[in-house]
Design a protein around this motif. Structure first.
Motif, PDB file in Angstrom:
ATOM      1  N   ALA A  54       4.891   6.747  16.942  1.00 19.09           N
ATOM      2  CA  ALA A  54       6.196   7.381  17.076  1.00 19.09           C
ATOM      3  C   ALA A  54       6.276   8.781  16.510  1.00 19.09           C
ATOM      4  O   ALA A  54       7.037   9.605  16.994  1.00 19.09           O
ATOM      5  CB  ALA A  54       7.245   6.516  16.392  1.00 19.09           C
ATOM      6  N   ILE A  55       5.509   9.056  15.479  1.00 19.32           N
ATOM      7  CA  ILE A  55       5.642  10.333  14.777  1.00 19.32           C
ATOM      8  C   ILE A  55       4.352  11.106  14.921  1.00 19.32           C
ATOM      9  O   ILE A  55       3.279  10.613  14.556  1.00 19.32           O
ATOM     10  CB  ILE A  55       5.971  10.100  13.274  1.00 19.32           C
ATOM     11  CG1 ILE A  55       7.297   9.344  13.168  1.00 19.32           C
ATOM     12  CG2 ILE A  55       6.008  11.412  12.517  1.00 19.32           C
ATOM     13  CD1 ILE A  55       7.662   8.928  11.776  1.00 19.32           C
ATOM     14  N   PRO A  56       4.425  12.334  15.452  1.00 17.48           N
ATOM     15  CA  PRO A  56       3.190  13.127  15.587  1.00 17.48           C
ATOM     16  C   PRO A  56       2.548  13.320  14.224  1.00 17.48           C
ATOM     17  O   PRO A  56       3.231  13.516  13.224  1.00 17.48           O
ATOM     18  CB  PRO A  56       3.680  14.471  16.148  1.00 17.48           C
ATOM     19  CG  PRO A  56       5.085  14.246  16.582  1.00 17.48           C
ATOM     20  CD  PRO A  56       5.600  13.028  15.886  1.00 17.48           C
ATOM     21  N   GLU A  57       1.246  13.252  14.214  1.00 19.71           N
ATOM     22  CA  GLU A  57       0.503  13.374  12.958  1.00 19.71           C
ATOM     23  C   GLU A  57       0.651  14.788  12.410  1.00 19.71           C
ATOM     24  O   GLU A  57       0.434  15.764  13.118  1.00 19.71           O
ATOM     25  CB  GLU A  57      -0.973  13.057  13.207  1.00 19.71           C
ATOM     26  CG  GLU A  57      -1.748  12.889  11.940  1.00 19.71           C
ATOM     27  CD  GLU A  57      -3.128  12.341  12.207  1.00 19.71           C
ATOM     28  OE1 GLU A  57      -4.090  12.958  11.727  1.00 19.71           O
ATOM     29  OE2 GLU A  57      -3.239  11.315  12.894  1.00 19.71           O
ATOM     30  N   ALA A  70       6.776   8.382   5.183  1.00 19.69           N
ATOM     31  CA  ALA A  70       5.793   7.292   5.182  1.00 19.69           C
ATOM     32  C   ALA A  70       4.619   7.630   6.088  1.00 19.69           C
ATOM     33  O   ALA A  70       3.457   7.447   5.712  1.00 19.69           O
ATOM     34  CB  ALA A  70       6.449   5.987   5.617  1.00 19.69           C
ATOM     35  N   ALA A  71       4.908   8.162   7.267  1.00 15.60           N
ATOM     36  CA  ALA A  71       3.835   8.537   8.203  1.00 15.60           C
ATOM     37  C   ALA A  71       2.941   9.603   7.586  1.00 15.60           C
ATOM     38  O   ALA A  71       1.714   9.551   7.714  1.00 15.60           O
ATOM     39  CB  ALA A  71       4.436   9.028   9.522  1.00 15.60           C
ATOM     40  N   GLY A  72       3.547  10.551   6.892  1.00 17.03           N
ATOM     41  CA  GLY A  72       2.769  11.604   6.247  1.00 17.03           C
ATOM     42  C   GLY A  72       1.849  11.063   5.161  1.00 17.03           C
ATOM     43  O   GLY A  72       0.686  11.468   5.063  1.00 17.03           O
ATOM     44  N   LEU A  73       2.354  10.152   4.353  1.00 15.96           N
ATOM     45  CA  LEU A  73       1.528   9.545   3.302  1.00 15.96           C
ATOM     46  C   LEU A  73       0.352   8.786   3.904  1.00 15.96           C
ATOM     47  O   LEU A  73      -0.788   8.929   3.457  1.00 15.96           O
ATOM     48  CB  LEU A  73       2.355   8.611   2.425  1.00 15.96           C
ATOM     49  CG  LEU A  73       3.187   9.258   1.337  1.00 15.96           C
ATOM     50  CD1 LEU A  73       4.074   8.228   0.652  1.00 15.96           C
ATOM     51  CD2 LEU A  73       2.291   9.928   0.316  1.00 15.96           C
ATOM     52  N   TYR A  74       0.635   7.953   4.900  1.00 17.57           N
ATOM     53  CA  TYR A  74      -0.445   7.198   5.544  1.00 17.57           C
ATOM     54  C   TYR A  74      -1.467   8.156   6.168  1.00 17.57           C
ATOM     55  O   TYR A  74      -2.668   7.938   6.059  1.00 17.57           O
ATOM     56  CB  TYR A  74       0.102   6.263   6.617  1.00 17.57           C
ATOM     57  CG  TYR A  74       0.754   5.001   6.107  1.00 17.57           C
ATOM     58  CD1 TYR A  74       0.118   4.160   5.202  1.00 17.57           C
ATOM     59  CD2 TYR A  74       2.014   4.627   6.566  1.00 17.57           C
ATOM     60  CE1 TYR A  74       0.718   2.982   4.763  1.00 17.57           C
ATOM     61  CE2 TYR A  74       2.618   3.448   6.134  1.00 17.57           C
ATOM     62  CZ  TYR A  74       1.965   2.637   5.234  1.00 17.57           C
ATOM     63  OH  TYR A  74       2.544   1.470   4.801  1.00 17.57           O
ATOM     64  N   LEU A  87       0.836  -1.200   0.000  1.00 13.65           N
ATOM     65  CA  LEU A  87       0.000   0.000   0.000  1.00 13.65           C
ATOM     66  C   LEU A  87       0.870   1.249   0.000  1.00 13.65           C
ATOM     67  O   LEU A  87       0.600   2.198  -0.739  1.00 13.65           O
ATOM     68  CB  LEU A  87      -0.950   0.015   1.197  1.00 13.65           C
ATOM     69  CG  LEU A  87      -1.824   1.268   1.288  1.00 13.65           C
ATOM     70  CD1 LEU A  87      -2.731   1.394   0.064  1.00 13.65           C
ATOM     71  CD2 LEU A  87      -2.646   1.267   2.550  1.00 13.65           C
ATOM     72  N   LEU A  88       1.899   1.252   0.817  1.00  9.97           N
ATOM     73  CA  LEU A  88       2.810   2.403   0.854  1.00  9.97           C
ATOM     74  C   LEU A  88       3.428   2.628  -0.518  1.00  9.97           C
ATOM     75  O   LEU A  88       3.552   3.755  -0.971  1.00  9.97           O
ATOM     76  CB  LEU A  88       3.892   2.195   1.916  1.00  9.97           C
ATOM     77  CG  LEU A  88       4.872   3.353   2.110  1.00  9.97           C
ATOM     78  CD1 LEU A  88       4.137   4.630   2.500  1.00  9.97           C
ATOM     79  CD2 LEU A  88       5.912   2.981   3.151  1.00  9.97           C
ATOM     80  N   GLN A  89       3.750   1.536  -1.199  1.00  8.44           N
ATOM     81  CA  GLN A  89       4.323   1.645  -2.544  1.00  8.44           C
ATOM     82  C   GLN A  89       3.325   2.319  -3.492  1.00  8.44           C
ATOM     83  O   GLN A  89       3.693   3.162  -4.306  1.00  8.44           O
ATOM     84  CB  GLN A  89       4.706   0.258  -3.051  1.00  8.44           C
ATOM     85  CG  GLN A  89       5.563   0.280  -4.288  1.00  8.44           C
ATOM     86  CD  GLN A  89       6.120  -1.098  -4.609  1.00  8.44           C
ATOM     87  OE1 GLN A  89       5.522  -2.115  -4.280  1.00  8.44           O
ATOM     88  NE2 GLN A  89       7.268  -1.136  -5.247  1.00  8.44           N
ATOM     89  N   THR A 121      12.767   3.794  -1.396  1.00  6.03           N
ATOM     90  CA  THR A 121      12.635   3.964   0.046  1.00  6.03           C
ATOM     91  C   THR A 121      12.017   5.313   0.387  1.00  6.03           C
ATOM     92  O   THR A 121      12.033   6.241  -0.424  1.00  6.03           O
ATOM     93  CB  THR A 121      14.007   3.866   0.744  1.00  6.03           C
ATOM     94  OG1 THR A 121      14.841   4.927   0.278  1.00  6.03           O
ATOM     95  CG2 THR A 121      14.679   2.519   0.491  1.00  6.03           C
ATOM     96  N   LEU A 122      11.486   5.386   1.597  1.00 11.84           N
ATOM     97  CA  LEU A 122      10.993   6.644   2.170  1.00 11.84           C
ATOM     98  C   LEU A 122      11.525   6.743   3.597  1.00 11.84           C
ATOM     99  O   LEU A 122      11.784   5.720   4.241  1.00 11.84           O
ATOM    100  CB  LEU A 122       9.470   6.669   2.237  1.00 11.84           C
ATOM    101  CG  LEU A 122       8.673   6.751   0.950  1.00 11.84           C
ATOM    102  CD1 LEU A 122       7.185   6.689   1.251  1.00 11.84           C
ATOM    103  CD2 LEU A 122       9.002   8.028   0.198  1.00 11.84           C
TER     104      LEU A 122
END
Length: 169
Positions: free
Chosen positions: A161-164, A131-135, A112-114, A125-126
């Motif tokens: 782990a990563i703030p939205e 990746a968090a931003g895309l999701y 899905l990320l791809q 790679t990201l």
């Protein structure tokens, strides 16, 4: 009163938790207490909803091995938790830290990320933040049923782990 025969079932004493079990029970108890507090529900109200005493709820929340599985399941139902949510929550922070320290996430490992990263040219790679931003931007379109387990776990780790980022509506 008859004598106990060798073939008569004799209730055995409950086994003592061994190895990592005491720590796992305590982690489960912390997860339950955390959920109750997150919902702003008192111990008395939770115990009543689960059909048990406040003392039994306290024993569950402190990881006592002597509580019944039925009592545990009643508390989970009262707090809208699934059995699968109990373990792993303690380790999520450590896994998330490892994931965010990673220099790159391989797109080929996450279908899905791809797809979401179709516009990324020349790299497979990201960064974890990318990746968090895309999701996050595509979260309304994510079909959780179609996600592979490893991708579901990656999303959970990145979310933890990563703030939205601020996403325009």
């Amino acid at each position: 009163m008859g004598n106990i025969q060798a073939s008569d079932p004799v209730p055995a004493a409950a086994p003592s938790p061994q190895g990592r079990c005491p720590q796992r029970l305590q982690a489960i108890g912390r997860r339950i207490r955390g959920r109750r507090r997150q919902l702003g529900i008192s111990a008395m109200a939770t115990a009543a909803a689960a059909g048990m005493s406040r003392v039994t709820l306290h024993r569950i929340e402190t990881g006592a091995a002597s509580v019944t599985l039925g009592a545990l399941m009643n508390v989970l139902d009262a707090l809208d938790l699934s059995f699968g949510q109990l373990e792993g929550a303690e380790d999520l922070g450590a896994q998330a830290a490892i994931t965010t320290r990673a220099e790159a996430i391989e797109l080929a490992a996450y279908p899905l990320l791809q797809q979401l990263a179709w516009h990324v040219q020349g790299t497979g790679t990201l960064s974890p933040a990318e990746a968090a931003g895309l999701y996050a931007r595509q979260r309304r379109r994510l079909d959780q049923e179609e996600l592979q387990p490893q991708e579901r776990q990656l999303i959970a780790l990145l979310t933890h782990a990563i703030p939205e980022p601020d996403v325009p509506a």
